[in-house]
Design an enzyme around this catalytic site. Structure first.
Site, short mmCIF file in Angstrom:
data_model
loop_
_atom_site.label_atom_id
_atom_site.label_comp_id
_atom_site.label_asym_id
_atom_site.label_seq_id
_atom_site.Cartn_x
_atom_site.Cartn_y
_atom_site.Cartn_z
N GLU A 86 0.85 -1.19 0.00
CA GLU A 86 0.00 0.00 0.00
C GLU A 86 0.88 1.24 0.00
O GLU A 86 1.78 1.37 0.83
CB GLU A 86 -0.95 0.06 1.20
CG GLU A 86 -1.86 1.28 1.09
CD GLU A 86 -2.85 1.46 2.23
OE1 GLU A 86 -3.80 2.23 2.03
OE2 GLU A 86 -2.66 0.85 3.29
N GLU A 90 4.81 5.08 3.60
CA GLU A 90 4.28 6.36 4.06
C GLU A 90 5.47 7.24 4.46
O GLU A 90 6.47 6.73 4.98
CB GLU A 90 3.34 6.15 5.26
CG GLU A 90 2.78 7.39 5.89
CD GLU A 90 2.00 8.24 4.91
OE1 GLU A 90 2.45 9.38 4.66
OE2 GLU A 90 0.97 7.76 4.38
N ASN A 103 9.90 7.78 -0.05
CA ASN A 103 9.23 8.33 -1.21
C ASN A 103 8.85 7.17 -2.14
O ASN A 103 9.69 6.38 -2.58
CB ASN A 103 10.17 9.29 -1.93
CG ASN A 103 9.54 9.94 -3.13
OD1 ASN A 103 8.37 10.27 -3.16
ND2 ASN A 103 10.35 10.14 -4.16
N ASP A 107 -3.45 12.29 -2.62
CA ASP A 107 -3.72 13.72 -2.73
C ASP A 107 -4.11 14.04 -4.17
O ASP A 107 -3.33 13.79 -5.10
CB ASP A 107 -2.48 14.52 -2.33
CG ASP A 107 -2.78 15.98 -2.08
OD1 ASP A 107 -3.66 16.54 -2.77
OD2 ASP A 107 -2.12 16.59 -1.23
N LYS A 109 -6.09 21.98 -7.71
CA LYS A 109 -5.85 23.17 -8.52
C LYS A 109 -5.12 22.81 -9.80
O LYS A 109 -4.19 21.99 -9.79
CB LYS A 109 -5.05 24.20 -7.72
CG LYS A 109 -5.81 24.76 -6.52
CD LYS A 109 -4.99 25.80 -5.78
CE LYS A 109 -5.76 26.37 -4.59
NZ LYS A 109 -4.96 27.36 -3.85
N ASP A 126 -11.96 10.01 -4.34
CA ASP A 126 -13.25 10.69 -4.31
C ASP A 126 -13.19 12.00 -5.10
O ASP A 126 -14.09 12.83 -4.99
CB ASP A 126 -13.70 10.94 -2.87
CG ASP A 126 -12.80 11.90 -2.11
OD1 ASP A 126 -11.72 12.25 -2.64
OD2 ASP A 126 -13.17 12.30 -0.99
N THR A 153 -13.39 4.20 5.94
CA THR A 153 -12.71 5.07 6.89
C THR A 153 -13.51 6.36 7.11
O THR A 153 -14.42 6.70 6.35
CB THR A 153 -11.32 5.45 6.38
OG1 THR A 153 -11.46 6.22 5.16
CG2 THR A 153 -10.50 4.20 6.09
N PHE A 197 -12.35 9.26 6.59
CA PHE A 197 -12.06 10.11 5.44
C PHE A 197 -13.06 9.84 4.31
O PHE A 197 -13.59 10.77 3.70
CB PHE A 197 -10.63 9.85 4.95
CG PHE A 197 -10.25 10.62 3.72
CD1 PHE A 197 -9.71 11.90 3.83
CD2 PHE A 197 -10.44 10.10 2.45
CE1 PHE A 197 -9.38 12.63 2.70
CE2 PHE A 197 -10.11 10.82 1.31
CZ PHE A 197 -9.57 12.09 1.44
N GLU A 198 -13.31 8.55 4.03
CA GLU A 198 -14.24 8.22 2.96
C GLU A 198 -15.67 8.65 3.32
O GLU A 198 -16.41 9.16 2.48
CB GLU A 198 -14.20 6.71 2.68
CG GLU A 198 -15.01 6.30 1.48
CD GLU A 198 -14.79 4.84 1.07
OE1 GLU A 198 -15.58 4.35 0.26
OE2 GLU A 198 -13.82 4.22 1.58
#
Length: 247
Positions: free
Chosen positions: A73, A98, A125, A148, A152, A184, A223, A225-226
């Site tokens: 992941e 991460e 990274n 992310d 923009k 999303d 989660t 967040f979702e």
């Protein structure tokens, strides 16, 4: 694993993240100090604290322990998805990449509380991990959930998934291995779908909805967040593409 000598080169491409606060509370630091030796893979660095020495290759025969399939992941955040999956699939080995230390500390704490031992963490990274730190064809599933979206227009070039990234993903995935993506932010999901449909190294995996999306991946826990995104009216889009056989 191999540990090379000092690196002499610096990053020549943008990293897949922006620097944010890495400060841990005293309690977080204590718990992280207790668990990091158990879960964190010691990655030799090149130019920066989250870089990867290009001579380093993780020995997947030993890390994570066991002989089951390997799930990677990227952008594991607080560890919601990967800890739940590792707990539910003890015969599968999980790697979580991460960069942010508080997220890694939280993931390790969750894993320890759940008694999970089939998970290891890499603070690095992601493109550098895919480029050299993992053996070719060593990964059975690659998860990228809610990266992310850089909404923009002037920032879209910073998005993680682009053509070079998919080439790196194809390198580490075994033939038939599955790349799973969820977002999303529909413009990002549409961009990634277009890239995958155009990539000769990938083909759609499993069934799709009439409008061309994969059904929600049952292995991804729901989660906060979702839920927040759904409550705001955003639709989560899933993609599943398999690595085509090598010539």
């Amino acid at each position: 694993m191999t540990v090379p000598g000092p690196a002499s080169s610096y990053r020549s491409v943008p990293v897949s993240f922006v620097r944010r606060s890495r400060r841990l509370s005293d309690t977080q630091q204590r718990l992280w100090d207790e668990q990091r030796l158990r879960y964190l893979v010691d990655v030799p660095r090149a130019a920066a604290t989250t870089s990867v020495d290009p001579g380093f290759v993780l020995d997947l025969a030993q890390v994570p322990p066991g002989s089951g399939p390997v799930v990677l992941e990227i952008g594991s955040g607080q560890g919601d998805a990967v800890v739940a999956a590792a707990s539910a699939r003890p015969g599968t080995r999980f790697l979580a990449v991460e960069v942010y230390e508080p997220g890694l500390a939280h993931t390790a704490r969750r894993a320890a509380a759940a008694g999970v031992d089939n998970l290891r963490l890499l603070q690095a990274n992601a493109p550098e991990v895919l480029a050299s730190a993992l053996p070719e064809a060593g990964v059975d599933e690659l998860w990228i959930f809610f990266p992310d979206p850089w909404r923009k227009a002037r920032h879209t070039k910073r998005r993680l998934v682009d053509e070079p990234f998919l080439a790196l993903a194809a390198r580490v995935l075994a033939d038939g291995g599955v790349l799973r993506f969820a977002s999303d932010w529909e413009p990002y999901a549409e961009q990634v779908r277009g890239l995958l449909e155009s990539a000769s190294d990938f083909a759609a995996h499993g069934t799709t909805t009439p409008d061309g999306w994969a059904p929600r991946f049952e292995g991804r826990v729901l989660t906060g967040f979702e839920r927040k995104g759904t409550a705001a009216g955003r639709v989560v889009r899933d993609l599943a593409f398999a690595r085509t056989p090598r010539a």
